[in-house]
Enzyme design. Structure first.
Site, mmCIF file in Angstrom:
data_model
loop_
_atom_site.group_PDB
_atom_site.id
_atom_site.type_symbol
_atom_site.label_atom_id
_atom_site.label_comp_id
_atom_site.label_asym_id
_atom_site.label_seq_id
_atom_site.Cartn_x
_atom_site.Cartn_y
_atom_site.Cartn_z
ATOM 1 N N LEU A 13 -2.199 -0.317 14.092
ATOM 2 C CA LEU A 13 -1.464 0.225 13.255
ATOM 3 C C LEU A 13 -2.249 0.912 12.287
ATOM 4 O O LEU A 13 -1.773 1.972 11.600
ATOM 5 C CB LEU A 13 -0.452 -0.876 12.479
ATOM 6 C CG LEU A 13 0.469 -1.656 13.464
ATOM 7 C CD1 LEU A 13 0.699 -2.796 12.633
ATOM 8 C CD2 LEU A 13 1.405 -0.676 13.732
ATOM 9 N N GLY A 16 -9.126 -0.204 8.963
ATOM 10 C CA GLY A 16 -9.326 -0.601 7.459
ATOM 11 C C GLY A 16 -10.786 -0.488 7.248
ATOM 12 O O GLY A 16 -11.404 -0.129 8.472
ATOM 13 N N ASN A 17 -11.756 -0.878 6.232
ATOM 14 C CA ASN A 17 -12.902 -0.827 6.048
ATOM 15 C C ASN A 17 -13.698 -1.603 6.887
ATOM 16 O O ASN A 17 -14.810 -1.611 7.183
ATOM 17 C CB ASN A 17 -13.351 -0.729 4.725
ATOM 18 C CG ASN A 17 -12.793 0.317 3.911
ATOM 19 O OD1 ASN A 17 -12.808 1.619 4.415
ATOM 20 N ND2 ASN A 17 -12.115 0.088 2.512
ATOM 21 N N PHE A 18 -13.011 -2.894 7.104
ATOM 22 C CA PHE A 18 -13.677 -3.889 7.590
ATOM 23 C C PHE A 18 -13.260 -4.588 8.768
ATOM 24 O O PHE A 18 -13.603 -5.542 9.418
ATOM 25 C CB PHE A 18 -13.753 -5.243 6.482
ATOM 26 C CG PHE A 18 -14.329 -4.856 5.149
ATOM 27 C CD1 PHE A 18 -15.990 -4.238 5.077
ATOM 28 C CD2 PHE A 18 -13.552 -4.789 4.399
ATOM 29 C CE1 PHE A 18 -16.099 -3.842 4.118
ATOM 30 C CE2 PHE A 18 -13.861 -4.098 2.955
ATOM 31 C CZ PHE A 18 -15.154 -3.749 3.094
ATOM 32 N N GLY A 19 -12.218 -3.757 9.272
ATOM 33 C CA GLY A 19 -11.579 -3.974 10.428
ATOM 34 C C GLY A 19 -10.205 -3.359 10.875
ATOM 35 O O GLY A 19 -10.014 -2.497 10.200
ATOM 36 N N VAL A 21 -5.867 -3.407 11.830
ATOM 37 C CA VAL A 21 -4.556 -3.808 11.649
ATOM 38 C C VAL A 21 -3.716 -3.560 12.941
ATOM 39 O O VAL A 21 -3.685 -2.361 13.263
ATOM 40 C CB VAL A 21 -3.825 -3.424 10.545
ATOM 41 C CG1 VAL A 21 -2.360 -4.098 10.233
ATOM 42 C CG2 VAL A 21 -4.561 -3.523 9.062
ATOM 43 N N LYS A 36 -4.071 -8.408 10.469
ATOM 44 C CA LYS A 36 -5.269 -7.675 9.914
ATOM 45 C C LYS A 36 -6.383 -8.476 10.412
ATOM 46 O O LYS A 36 -6.339 -9.487 10.088
ATOM 47 C CB LYS A 36 -5.287 -7.630 8.311
ATOM 48 C CG LYS A 36 -6.377 -6.777 7.751
ATOM 49 C CD LYS A 36 -6.021 -6.715 6.326
ATOM 50 C CE LYS A 36 -7.089 -5.635 5.663
ATOM 51 N NZ LYS A 36 -6.759 -5.380 4.102
ATOM 52 N N ASP A 130 -6.204 -0.803 -6.650
ATOM 53 C CA ASP A 130 -6.473 0.270 -5.530
ATOM 54 C C ASP A 130 -5.184 0.935 -4.946
ATOM 55 O O ASP A 130 -5.130 1.130 -3.827
ATOM 56 C CB ASP A 130 -7.136 -0.385 -4.286
ATOM 57 C CG ASP A 130 -7.878 0.338 -3.361
ATOM 58 O OD1 ASP A 130 -7.972 1.527 -3.652
ATOM 59 O OD2 ASP A 130 -8.249 0.021 -2.214
#
Ligand code: ADP
Ligand code: MG
Ligand code: MG
Length: 270
Positions: A13, A16-19, A21, A36, A130
């Site tokens: 979907l 992200g920055n670290f993985g 979704v 996530k 954020d």
């Protein structure tokens, strides 16, 4: 597809920055979720581990129609899985990037929801830090859901002066007081970001933008420094007849940031 506990993983979907979704379906109930997925070896860095713990701890206490729900957290040897409410309309960012600005009616509705969600978080002592179009999702019923609490702050993060001191957020959405290193109130800095979001919702453009970061960071600071000068934002709001919709006159020019939230919310009733 791959399975995680009682969830069957589907398409990606978002990144992200670290993985990633991913879409997921519960094998018993057939209910849809978004998971996530965080790679443990990519988050070993202490600061990021803290960030993820904070994201989980924060989301667990938030229950509001305009805030994404976290249902459970699963872990394997190598990964952490956050089982989230599935929001099927994607990011507000993509909606505006592909179809342009929203109508005034639709914009008003979505913005009211954004403010409802953000106010709820603030009442719970959570500052998002954020808020941006990428972290605002829309569902099929055209309702917004705020997501991504990785940079959020809680009451225990306030310094002795009662303020937050970590400079963070996205360059286009960051409030001048966050940039100025004097400490800031998370409620008013979030509200600034909401103002930027409102601007994009109604115009289709970012109010502060530049390819050069130093130039970009200077823009909100300039507005704050010279509250008398007609600002980019105020001009744009007038241009699109905003004063008839929300009375935000003076909002962005207000030197006293503590006034910001009050003006913002009290002028919003339809
Ligand atoms: P990061 O902290 O790395 O920015 P996010 O939590 O913002 O990660 O998720 C990255 C992207 O994944 C989002 O911008 C969105 O496109 C998608 N996404 C995240 N959560 C959901 C959800 N609950 N439902 C649908 N899509 C989601
Ligand atoms: Mg995000
Ligand atoms: Mg994040």
């Amino acid at each position: 597809g791959m399975r995680v506990g009682k969830y069957e993983l589907g398409r990606t979907l978002g990144e992200g920055n670290f993985g990633k979704v991913k879409f997921a379906k519960h094998t018993d109930s057939a209910q849809s979720f978004a998971i996530k997925i965080l790679e443990k070896n990519r988050i070993q860095d202490l600061r990021i581990t803290d960030q993820i713990k904070r994201e989980i701890r924060t989301l667990k206490v938030l229950k509001h129609p305009n805030v994404v729900r976290l249902y459970e957290v699963l872990a394997s040897k190598t990964k952490i899985y956050m089982v989230l409410e599935y929001v099927n309309g994607g990011e507000l960012f993509d909606r505006i990037a592909s179809k342009g600005k929203l109508s005034e009616t639709q914009g008003r509705k979505l913005f009211q929801q954004l403010i409802d969600g953000v106010s709820y978080c603030h009442d719970k002592g959570v500052f998002h830090r954020d808020l941006k179009l990428e972290n605002v999702l829309i569902d099929g019923g055209r309702n917004i859901k705020i997501t991504d609490f990785g940079l959020s702050a809680l009451p225990q993060h306030l310094r002795d002066d009662g303020l937050l001191h970590t400079t963070c957020g996205s360059p286009n959405y960051v409030a001048p007081e966050v940039l100025s290193n004097r400490g800031y109130n998370g409620a008013t800095s979030d509200t600034w970001s909401c103002g930027v979001i409102l601007y994009v919702i109604l115009t289709g453009f970012l109010p502060f933008d530049d390819r050069n970061l130093a130039v970009l960071y200077q823009k909100p600071l300039d507005i704050e420094r010279d509250p008398e000068s007609p600002s980019l934002i105020n001009n744009a709001f007038q241009l699109i007849g905003m004063s008839s919709c929300f009375d935000l006159s003076g909002f962005f020019e207000n030197e006293d940031v503590s006034e910001r939230k009050i003006r913002f919310t009290s002028n919003l009733s339809p």
